[in-house]
Write a protein that holds these residues in place. Structure first.
Motif, PDB file in Angstrom:
ATOM      1  N   GLU A  36       0.822  -1.237   0.052  1.00 48.22           N
ATOM      2  CA  GLU A  36       0.061   0.065  -0.043  1.00 48.22           C
ATOM      3  C   GLU A  36       0.920   1.232  -0.115  1.00 48.22           C
ATOM      4  O   GLU A  36       0.642   2.362  -0.754  1.00 48.22           O
ATOM      5  N   SER A  37       2.011   1.204   0.824  1.00 49.49           N
ATOM      6  CA  SER A  37       2.916   2.457   0.817  1.00 49.49           C
ATOM      7  C   SER A  37       3.442   2.708  -0.453  1.00 49.49           C
ATOM      8  O   SER A  37       3.779   3.849  -0.969  1.00 49.49           O
ATOM      9  N   VAL A  38       3.957   1.473  -1.247  1.00 46.51           N
ATOM     10  CA  VAL A  38       4.570   1.633  -2.566  1.00 46.51           C
ATOM     11  C   VAL A  38       3.603   2.188  -3.464  1.00 46.51           C
ATOM     12  O   VAL A  38       3.920   3.388  -4.168  1.00 46.51           O
ATOM     13  N   GLY A  39       2.469   1.897  -3.452  1.00 42.36           N
ATOM     14  CA  GLY A  39       1.233   2.246  -4.373  1.00 42.36           C
ATOM     15  C   GLY A  39       1.364   3.757  -3.971  1.00 42.36           C
ATOM     16  O   GLY A  39       1.209   4.653  -5.138  1.00 42.36           O
ATOM     17  N   ALA A  40       1.213   4.186  -2.789  1.00 38.37           N
ATOM     18  CA  ALA A  40       0.819   5.439  -2.757  1.00 38.37           C
ATOM     19  C   ALA A  40       1.949   6.586  -2.941  1.00 38.37           C
ATOM     20  O   ALA A  40       1.577   7.756  -3.660  1.00 38.37           O
ATOM     21  N   LEU A  41       3.191   6.083  -2.631  1.00 40.76           N
ATOM     22  CA  LEU A  41       4.336   6.928  -3.235  1.00 40.76           C
ATOM     23  C   LEU A  41       4.313   6.997  -4.807  1.00 40.76           C
ATOM     24  O   LEU A  41       4.475   8.054  -5.315  1.00 40.76           O
ATOM     25  N   TYR A  42       3.971   5.923  -5.657  1.00 43.36           N
ATOM     26  CA  TYR A  42       3.884   6.347  -7.040  1.00 43.36           C
ATOM     27  C   TYR A  42       2.678   6.802  -7.395  1.00 43.36           C
ATOM     28  O   TYR A  42       2.869   7.829  -8.683  1.00 43.36           O
ATOM     29  N   ALA A  43       1.665   6.734  -6.585  1.00 45.30           N
ATOM     30  CA  ALA A  43       0.211   7.563  -7.125  1.00 45.30           C
ATOM     31  C   ALA A  43       0.806   9.175  -6.977  1.00 45.30           C
ATOM     32  O   ALA A  43       0.385   9.865  -7.933  1.00 45.30           O
ATOM     33  N   VAL A  44       1.371   9.612  -5.833  1.00 41.55           N
ATOM     34  CA  VAL A  44       1.703  10.965  -5.709  1.00 41.55           C
ATOM     35  C   VAL A  44       2.823  11.453  -6.561  1.00 41.55           C
ATOM     36  O   VAL A  44       2.450  12.427  -7.262  1.00 41.55           O
ATOM     37  N   MET A  45       3.602  10.514  -6.874  1.00 40.78           N
ATOM     38  CA  MET A  45       4.676  10.827  -7.876  1.00 40.78           C
ATOM     39  C   MET A  45       4.074  11.126  -9.385  1.00 40.78           C
ATOM     40  O   MET A  45       4.388  12.245  -9.903  1.00 40.78           O
ATOM     41  N   GLY A  46       2.991  10.238  -9.569  1.00 41.21           N
ATOM     42  CA  GLY A  46       2.450  10.577 -11.022  1.00 41.21           C
ATOM     43  C   GLY A  46       1.712  11.571 -10.956  1.00 41.21           C
ATOM     44  O   GLY A  46       1.551  12.273 -11.960  1.00 41.21           O
ATOM     45  N   ALA A  47       0.759  11.954  -9.963  1.00 42.33           N
ATOM     46  CA  ALA A  47      -0.032  13.316  -9.810  1.00 42.33           C
ATOM     47  C   ALA A  47       0.984  14.588  -9.555  1.00 42.33           C
ATOM     48  O   ALA A  47       0.440  15.589 -10.240  1.00 42.33           O
TER      49      ALA A  47
END
Length: 176
Positions: A36-47
């Motif tokens: 979940e943490s990895v997914g959150a990091l990449y989601a914010v990076m993408g945004a």
């Protein structure tokens, strides 16, 4: 030396100030909280529209035993994605993805200086890292330096790579 480069033999290097996105948690690599943490990091990076960067992990245990003797579900970590130097609007990017990725609420914008380190490129499975770490500690002893911070790994290969021979990880240990 570049942040994402390391020799295949242990070496002393100096790394300056960097900033990026970070999440702190506890649990085994590949576990639910970690994923979940990895997914959150990449989601914010993408945004942010920032170029994707290799995942990094800073690892520790709150135990007197060697980390390799502590159950993996008790390992602590800071996961990190490096940002380009002039990145702004992290707060807005985090809010933009929060409704779809609730763990994004835990993503922080951090800045740190790692300074003097011993590092090397580890080729192979994560389970084989102790041999590389032993070589790094031998160099530390020879150079008269001691650890001064958290064990740091930069995952240059996809962590789901099925062939361990293709895996490449920078192992880094700040020293003084």
């Amino acid at each position: 030396m570049s942040w994402y480069e390391a020799a295949e033999e242990p070496e002393l290097v100096e790394h300056g100030r960097v900033s990026g996105l970070a999440v702190t948690g506890r649990g085994e690599p590949g576990g639910v909280a970690y994923g979940e943490s990895v997914g959150a990091l990449y989601a914010v990076m993408g945004a942010l529209g920032a170029p994707m960067a290799p995942l990094e992990g800073f690892w520790w245990v709150e135990d007197e035993r060697s980390p390799f003797d502590v159950p993996r579900d008790q390992w602590w970590w800071h996961l990190f994605l490096r940002l380009p130097d002039a990145t702004e609007s992290v707060d807005q990017a985090r809010e933009d993805v929060r409704s779809k990725v609730p763990a994004a609420a835990r993503v922080q914008h951090v800045t740190f200086t790692e300074g003097r380190c011993v590092q090397m490129l580890h080729r192979g499975a994560y389970a084989d890292e102790p041999a590389s770490l032993a070589r790094m500690y031998a160099l530390m002893k020879d150079e008269g330096v001691v650890p001064n911070g958290l064990h740091h790994e930069i995952y240059l290969s996809d962590p789901s790579e099925p062939d361990p021979e293709k895996m490449r990880t920078i192992l880094r240990q700040p020293v003084r």
